[in-house]
Design a protein around this motif. Sequence first.
Motif, PDB file in Angstrom:
ATOM      1  N   GLN A   1      47.226  23.662  34.639  1.00 40.38           N
ATOM      2  CA  GLN A   1      48.157  24.952  34.470  1.00 40.38           C
ATOM      3  C   GLN A   1      47.244  26.029  35.131  1.00 40.38           C
ATOM      4  OE1 GLN A   1      49.514  25.757  30.476  1.00 40.38           O
ATOM      5  NE2 GLN A   1      50.449  27.691  30.955  1.00 40.38           N
ATOM      6  N   LEU A   2      47.985  26.983  35.577  1.00 41.46           N
ATOM      7  CA  LEU A   2      47.540  28.190  36.072  1.00 41.46           C
ATOM      8  C   LEU A   2      47.940  29.330  35.330  1.00 41.46           C
ATOM      9  CD1 LEU A   2      47.892  28.128  40.082  1.00 41.46           C
ATOM     10  CD2 LEU A   2      45.745  27.833  38.728  1.00 41.46           C
ATOM     11  N   THR A   3      47.038  30.391  35.017  1.00 38.99           N
ATOM     12  CA  THR A   3      47.165  31.343  34.227  1.00 38.99           C
ATOM     13  C   THR A   3      46.379  32.643  34.520  1.00 38.99           C
ATOM     14  OG1 THR A   3      47.406  31.917  31.683  1.00 38.99           O
ATOM     15  CG2 THR A   3      45.345  30.662  32.409  1.00 38.99           C
ATOM     16  N   GLU A   4      46.657  33.657  34.077  1.00 37.58           N
ATOM     17  CA  GLU A   4      46.160  35.146  34.051  1.00 37.58           C
ATOM     18  C   GLU A   4      44.880  35.017  33.462  1.00 37.58           C
ATOM     19  OE1 GLU A   4      47.084  37.507  36.511  1.00 37.58           O
ATOM     20  OE2 GLU A   4      49.232  36.589  36.894  1.00 37.58           O
ATOM     21  N   GLY A   5      43.842  35.757  34.022  1.00 38.72           N
ATOM     22  CA  GLY A   5      42.667  35.913  33.222  1.00 38.72           C
ATOM     23  C   GLY A   5      41.509  34.769  33.386  1.00 38.72           C
ATOM     24  N   ARG A   6      41.633  33.926  34.202  1.00 46.06           N
ATOM     25  CA  ARG A   6      40.889  32.605  34.229  1.00 46.06           C
ATOM     26  C   ARG A   6      40.375  32.758  35.615  1.00 46.06           C
ATOM     27  NH1 ARG A   6      38.993  28.635  30.466  1.00 46.06           N
ATOM     28  NH2 ARG A   6      39.093  27.343  32.023  1.00 46.06           N
ATOM     29  N   ASP A   7      38.976  32.397  35.805  1.00 43.92           N
ATOM     30  CA  ASP A   7      38.427  32.179  37.274  1.00 43.92           C
ATOM     31  C   ASP A   7      39.181  30.893  37.791  1.00 43.92           C
ATOM     32  OD1 ASP A   7      36.858  34.259  37.093  1.00 43.92           O
ATOM     33  OD2 ASP A   7      35.132  33.226  36.272  1.00 43.92           O
ATOM     34  N   PHE A   8      39.167  30.912  39.300  1.00 41.33           N
ATOM     35  CA  PHE A   8      39.847  29.929  39.742  1.00 41.33           C
ATOM     36  C   PHE A   8      38.516  28.647  40.509  1.00 41.33           C
ATOM     37  CE2 PHE A   8      43.343  28.349  42.732  1.00 41.33           C
ATOM     38  CZ  PHE A   8      43.567  27.339  42.006  1.00 41.33           C
ATOM     39  N   TRP A   9      38.166  27.852  39.717  1.00 42.20           N
ATOM     40  CA  TRP A   9      37.089  27.136  40.466  1.00 42.20           C
ATOM     41  C   TRP A   9      37.821  25.765  41.069  1.00 42.20           C
ATOM     42  CZ3 TRP A   9      32.139  28.258  40.851  1.00 42.20           C
ATOM     43  CH2 TRP A   9      31.767  29.351  39.992  1.00 42.20           C
ATOM     44  N   LEU A  10      37.467  25.662  42.508  1.00 38.72           N
ATOM     45  CA  LEU A  10      37.829  24.658  43.004  1.00 38.72           C
ATOM     46  C   LEU A  10      36.796  24.012  43.918  1.00 38.72           C
ATOM     47  CD1 LEU A  10      41.251  26.093  44.485  1.00 38.72           C
ATOM     48  CD2 LEU A  10      40.993  23.864  42.842  1.00 38.72           C
ATOM     49  N   GLY A  11      36.632  22.594  43.669  1.00 32.89           N
ATOM     50  CA  GLY A  11      35.470  22.049  44.446  1.00 32.89           C
ATOM     51  C   GLY A  11      34.011  22.657  44.177  1.00 32.89           C
ATOM     52  N   GLY A  12      33.878  23.138  43.118  1.00 33.29           N
ATOM     53  CA  GLY A  12      32.451  23.884  42.570  1.00 33.29           C
ATOM     54  C   GLY A  12      32.323  25.257  43.340  1.00 33.29           C
ATOM     55  N   VAL A  13      33.681  25.666  43.735  1.00 33.90           N
ATOM     56  CA  VAL A  13      33.476  27.163  44.337  1.00 33.90           C
ATOM     57  C   VAL A  13      34.471  28.017  43.422  1.00 33.90           C
ATOM     58  CG1 VAL A  13      33.908  28.400  46.577  1.00 33.90           C
ATOM     59  CG2 VAL A  13      32.919  26.046  46.685  1.00 33.90           C
ATOM     60  N   LEU A  14      33.993  29.211  43.292  1.00 29.36           N
ATOM     61  CA  LEU A  14      34.721  30.306  42.539  1.00 29.36           C
ATOM     62  C   LEU A  14      35.776  30.843  43.957  1.00 29.36           C
ATOM     63  CD1 LEU A  14      35.610  31.848  40.336  1.00 29.36           C
ATOM     64  CD2 LEU A  14      34.062  33.555  40.790  1.00 29.36           C
ATOM     65  N   VAL A  15      37.140  30.294  43.693  1.00 32.60           N
ATOM     66  CA  VAL A  15      37.881  31.178  44.770  1.00 32.60           C
ATOM     67  C   VAL A  15      38.722  32.289  44.129  1.00 32.60           C
ATOM     68  CG1 VAL A  15      40.201  30.446  45.973  1.00 32.60           C
ATOM     69  CG2 VAL A  15      38.072  28.775  45.499  1.00 32.60           C
ATOM     70  N   PRO A  16      38.571  33.384  44.912  1.00 34.36           N
ATOM     71  CA  PRO A  16      39.306  34.595  44.377  1.00 34.36           C
ATOM     72  C   PRO A  16      40.727  34.492  44.246  1.00 34.36           C
ATOM     73  CG  PRO A  16      37.629  35.076  46.083  1.00 34.36           C
ATOM     74  CD  PRO A  16      37.943  33.509  46.256  1.00 34.36           C
ATOM     75  N   HIS A  17      41.424  34.780  43.207  1.00 28.29           N
ATOM     76  CA  HIS A  17      43.063  34.659  43.086  1.00 28.29           C
ATOM     77  C   HIS A  17      43.191  35.131  41.648  1.00 28.29           C
ATOM     78  CE1 HIS A  17      46.634  32.944  44.025  1.00 28.29           C
ATOM     79  NE2 HIS A  17      46.920  32.118  42.696  1.00 28.29           N
ATOM     80  N   HIS A  18      44.448  35.655  41.560  1.00 33.36           N
ATOM     81  CA  HIS A  18      44.626  36.575  40.278  1.00 33.36           C
ATOM     82  C   HIS A  18      45.092  35.404  39.033  1.00 33.36           C
ATOM     83  CE1 HIS A  18      48.856  35.387  42.144  1.00 33.36           C
ATOM     84  NE2 HIS A  18      49.226  35.433  41.038  1.00 33.36           N
ATOM     85  N   LYS A  19      44.912  34.406  39.608  1.00 33.91           N
ATOM     86  CA  LYS A  19      45.332  33.145  38.378  1.00 33.91           C
ATOM     87  C   LYS A  19      44.141  32.422  38.477  1.00 33.91           C
ATOM     88  CE  LYS A  19      50.132  33.019  37.877  1.00 33.91           C
ATOM     89  NZ  LYS A  19      51.420  32.248  38.018  1.00 33.91           N
ATOM     90  N   GLY A  20      43.819  31.574  37.177  1.00 37.98           N
ATOM     91  CA  GLY A  20      42.765  30.542  37.310  1.00 37.98           C
ATOM     92  C   GLY A  20      43.345  29.329  36.581  1.00 37.98           C
ATOM     93  N   ALA A  21      42.760  28.265  36.581  1.00 42.98           N
ATOM     94  CA  ALA A  21      42.972  26.932  36.055  1.00 42.98           C
ATOM     95  C   ALA A  21      42.846  27.104  34.452  1.00 42.98           C
ATOM     96  CB  ALA A  21      42.654  25.691  36.727  1.00 42.98           C
ATOM     97  N   LEU A  22      43.581  26.610  33.849  1.00 40.78           N
ATOM     98  CA  LEU A  22      43.471  26.372  32.358  1.00 40.78           C
ATOM     99  C   LEU A  22      42.895  25.113  31.611  1.00 40.78           C
ATOM    100  CD1 LEU A  22      43.716  27.989  29.523  1.00 40.78           C
ATOM    101  CD2 LEU A  22      46.171  27.197  29.323  1.00 40.78           C
ATOM    102  N   GLY A  23      41.990  25.117  31.112  1.00 44.68           N
ATOM    103  CA  GLY A  23      41.379  23.709  30.957  1.00 44.68           C
ATOM    104  C   GLY A  23      40.156  24.022  29.587  1.00 44.68           C
ATOM    105  N   HIS A  24      39.551  22.936  29.101  1.00 43.33           N
ATOM    106  CA  HIS A  24      38.579  23.017  28.211  1.00 43.33           C
ATOM    107  C   HIS A  24      37.405  23.176  28.907  1.00 43.33           C
ATOM    108  CE1 HIS A  24      36.651  21.884  24.452  1.00 43.33           C
ATOM    109  NE2 HIS A  24      35.509  21.033  25.205  1.00 43.33           N
TER     110      HIS A  24
END
Length: 160
Positions: free
Chosen positions: A14-37
């Motif tokens: 799930q995508l949510t506000e207030g989380r960093d968005f990591w994809l492929g080991g890279v921090l991707v700038p975005h207003h949402k990030g993926a929610l997870g443990h």
Amino acid sequence: MTKLRIGLGVDFHQLTEGRDFWLGGVLVPHHKGALGHSDADVLLHAICDAMLGAASLGDIGVHFPDTDNTYKNIDSKILLKRTLELINQKGYQVVNIDSTLCLQAPKIKPYVEQMQATIAGILNISTEEVSIKATTTEKLGFVGREEGVVAYATVLLEKE
């Protein structure tokens, strides 16, 4: 005994506000990030699952359960490295990876080379052996509404 093994991995977050968005080991700038443990890097999780599946070692939840606080907010690059160690223990090495990210936004093309380099570096393979593609869902479904992100990965392993 079979020398080549193929595995398929898939992950959703799930995508949510207030989380960093990591994809492929890279921090991707975005207003949402993926929610997870963990850091919820869907691409690395899908690759881990594909590697584990190809080696008949179960899935990411078996080895790194979200019920274990050891993995709370863990960097998924660490999980990928540990997954490599698990398949190496069974005598396998990664030959190549083909993956697809499904997300409406942001565009990931500017980050693909860095993702390939990150993944290849961890797995001790060439960047040419790491394919990362992306697609939108044409604004359909939870991905199209920017509520979530999905990754698919296929990995070929070879017995050393």
